[in-house]
Motif scaffolding. Structure first.
Motif, mmCIF file in Angstrom:
data_model
loop_
_atom_site.group_PDB
_atom_site.id
_atom_site.type_symbol
_atom_site.label_atom_id
_atom_site.label_comp_id
_atom_site.label_asym_id
_atom_site.label_seq_id
_atom_site.Cartn_x
_atom_site.Cartn_y
_atom_site.Cartn_z
ATOM 1 N N MET A 248 86.698 16.684 97.738
ATOM 2 C CA MET A 248 85.676 15.551 98.055
ATOM 3 C C MET A 248 86.404 14.121 97.979
ATOM 4 N N ASP A 249 86.235 13.308 98.878
ATOM 5 C CA ASP A 249 86.693 11.843 98.782
ATOM 6 C C ASP A 249 85.547 10.895 98.492
ATOM 7 N N LEU A 250 86.168 9.899 97.258
ATOM 8 C CA LEU A 250 85.115 9.118 96.695
ATOM 9 C C LEU A 250 85.273 7.773 97.469
ATOM 10 N N ALA A 251 84.185 7.144 97.684
ATOM 11 C CA ALA A 251 84.014 5.848 98.325
ATOM 12 C C ALA A 251 84.217 4.601 97.481
ATOM 13 N N MET A 252 84.294 4.907 96.104
ATOM 14 C CA MET A 252 84.573 3.662 95.277
ATOM 15 C C MET A 252 84.802 4.196 93.933
ATOM 16 N N ASP A 253 85.976 3.514 93.595
ATOM 17 C CA ASP A 253 86.585 3.782 92.123
ATOM 18 C C ASP A 253 85.797 2.961 90.985
ATOM 19 N N ALA A 254 86.335 3.159 89.873
ATOM 20 C CA ALA A 254 85.861 2.269 88.671
ATOM 21 C C ALA A 254 85.757 1.001 88.938
ATOM 22 N N GLY A 255 86.908 0.465 89.609
ATOM 23 C CA GLY A 255 87.011 -1.380 89.812
ATOM 24 C C GLY A 255 86.228 -1.644 90.847
ATOM 25 N N ALA A 256 85.805 -0.768 91.756
ATOM 26 C CA ALA A 256 85.043 -1.111 93.013
ATOM 27 C C ALA A 256 83.642 -1.128 92.621
ATOM 28 N N LEU A 257 83.301 -0.332 91.677
ATOM 29 C CA LEU A 257 81.879 -0.250 91.131
ATOM 30 C C LEU A 257 81.620 -1.498 90.148
ATOM 31 N N GLU A 258 82.635 -1.782 89.273
ATOM 32 C CA GLU A 258 82.434 -2.901 88.470
ATOM 33 C C GLU A 258 82.302 -4.203 89.201
ATOM 34 N N ALA A 259 83.231 -4.239 90.516
ATOM 35 C CA ALA A 259 82.973 -5.563 91.267
ATOM 36 C C ALA A 259 81.758 -5.644 91.951
ATOM 37 N N PHE A 260 81.299 -4.491 92.527
ATOM 38 C CA PHE A 260 80.082 -4.631 93.140
ATOM 39 C C PHE A 260 78.823 -4.938 92.045
ATOM 40 N N LEU A 261 79.015 -4.322 90.954
ATOM 41 C CA LEU A 261 77.790 -4.772 90.103
ATOM 42 C C LEU A 261 77.920 -6.235 89.788
ATOM 43 N N ALA A 262 79.130 -6.753 89.569
ATOM 44 C CA ALA A 262 79.345 -8.161 89.270
ATOM 45 C C ALA A 262 78.629 -9.190 90.235
ATOM 46 N N VAL A 263 78.705 -8.689 91.344
ATOM 47 C CA VAL A 263 78.127 -9.407 92.558
ATOM 48 C C VAL A 263 76.426 -9.063 92.840
ATOM 49 N N GLU A 264 76.112 -7.882 92.683
ATOM 50 C CA GLU A 264 74.693 -7.612 92.856
ATOM 51 C C GLU A 264 73.735 -7.798 91.842
ATOM 52 N N PHE A 265 74.432 -7.356 90.541
ATOM 53 C CA PHE A 265 73.610 -7.536 89.373
ATOM 54 C C PHE A 265 74.530 -8.437 88.099
ATOM 55 N N PRO A 266 74.565 -9.618 88.441
ATOM 56 C CA PRO A 266 75.284 -10.511 87.472
ATOM 57 C C PRO A 266 74.313 -10.608 86.213
ATOM 58 N N GLN A 267 73.330 -10.491 86.108
ATOM 59 C CA GLN A 267 72.564 -10.739 85.161
ATOM 60 C C GLN A 267 72.663 -9.477 83.896
ATOM 61 N N VAL A 268 73.142 -8.360 84.439
ATOM 62 C CA VAL A 268 73.506 -7.211 83.539
ATOM 63 C C VAL A 268 75.118 -6.815 83.527
ATOM 64 N N ALA A 269 75.599 -7.120 84.598
ATOM 65 C CA ALA A 269 76.953 -6.434 84.917
ATOM 66 C C ALA A 269 77.766 -6.447 83.381
ATOM 67 N N ALA A 270 78.027 -7.389 82.912
ATOM 68 C CA ALA A 270 78.781 -7.625 81.778
ATOM 69 C C ALA A 270 78.467 -6.687 80.517
ATOM 70 N N ASP A 271 77.297 -5.953 80.651
ATOM 71 C CA ASP A 271 76.955 -5.363 79.546
ATOM 72 C C ASP A 271 77.520 -3.879 79.739
ATOM 73 N N PHE A 272 77.937 -3.514 80.908
ATOM 74 C CA PHE A 272 78.314 -2.313 81.176
ATOM 75 C C PHE A 272 79.934 -2.027 81.457
ATOM 76 N N ALA A 273 80.443 -1.025 81.436
ATOM 77 C CA ALA A 273 81.869 -0.812 81.784
ATOM 78 C C ALA A 273 81.799 0.651 82.501
ATOM 79 N N VAL A 274 82.405 0.955 83.814
ATOM 80 C CA VAL A 274 82.616 2.024 84.175
ATOM 81 C C VAL A 274 84.098 2.649 83.796
ATOM 82 N N ASP A 275 83.865 3.666 82.848
ATOM 83 C CA ASP A 275 85.036 4.071 82.328
ATOM 84 C C ASP A 275 85.784 5.046 83.176
ATOM 85 N N ALA A 276 85.198 5.906 83.731
ATOM 86 C CA ALA A 276 85.611 6.928 84.574
ATOM 87 C C ALA A 276 84.970 7.194 85.964
#
Length: 140
Positions: free
Chosen positions: A1-29
């Motif tokens: 199964m192919d993944l559409a987004m990796d950890a870096g892409a998810l964190e970048a997306f969260l930083a743009v779409e949810f900047p108010q909370v993105a720094a509180d979270f890290a996508v580890d895997a």
């Protein structure tokens, strides 16, 4: 199964779409089975008594399933929670991050269903368990 987004892409997306909370979270895997997301616990996440508050634990569960879905379908910001249930089972350890392991049970065209186990970092005991359903926006 192919993944559409990796950890870096998810964190970048969260930083743009949810900047108010993105720094509180890290996508580890990110993997075919699901994702691992970390709440970087800080004083603002604590309730009286020095433990992580329920709303912050729920936010971790909700964000973890959201990331698990987006990892598979890509950056669809309007994918939204439609149902959620959470069981708080024990007090989190003091002074450590919380780690959520989220897995998708069903990924359809319109709905996704998943579950999450949340633990204190480095611990085996489950702090909380959640089940969530999301609505996926239609293709246009």
């Amino acid at each position: 199964m192919d993944l559409a987004m990796d950890a870096g892409a998810l964190e970048a997306f969260l930083a743009v779409e949810f900047p108010q909370v993105a720094a509180d979270f890290a996508v580890d895997a990110v993997g075919a089975d699901g994702v691992t997301v970390r709440l970087r616990v800080a004083d603002r996440h604590l309730r009286p008594g020095g433990t992580v508050s329920g709303p912050n634990i729920f936010a971790l569960a909700d964000l973890a399933i959201y990331c698990a879905i987006l990892a598979r379908i890509g950056p669809k910001a309007l994918t939204v929670t439609t149902s959620a249930a959470i069981d708080f089972m024990r007090k989190p350890a003091a002074g450590v991050d919380l780690v959520a392991e989220a897995r998708l049970l069903k990924l359809g065209r319109v709905l996704a269903v998943g579950d999450v186990l949340i633990r204190s970092a480095g611990a085996e005991a489950v702090v909380a368990r959640a089940s969530l359903t999301y609505s996926i926006p239609p293709e246009r």
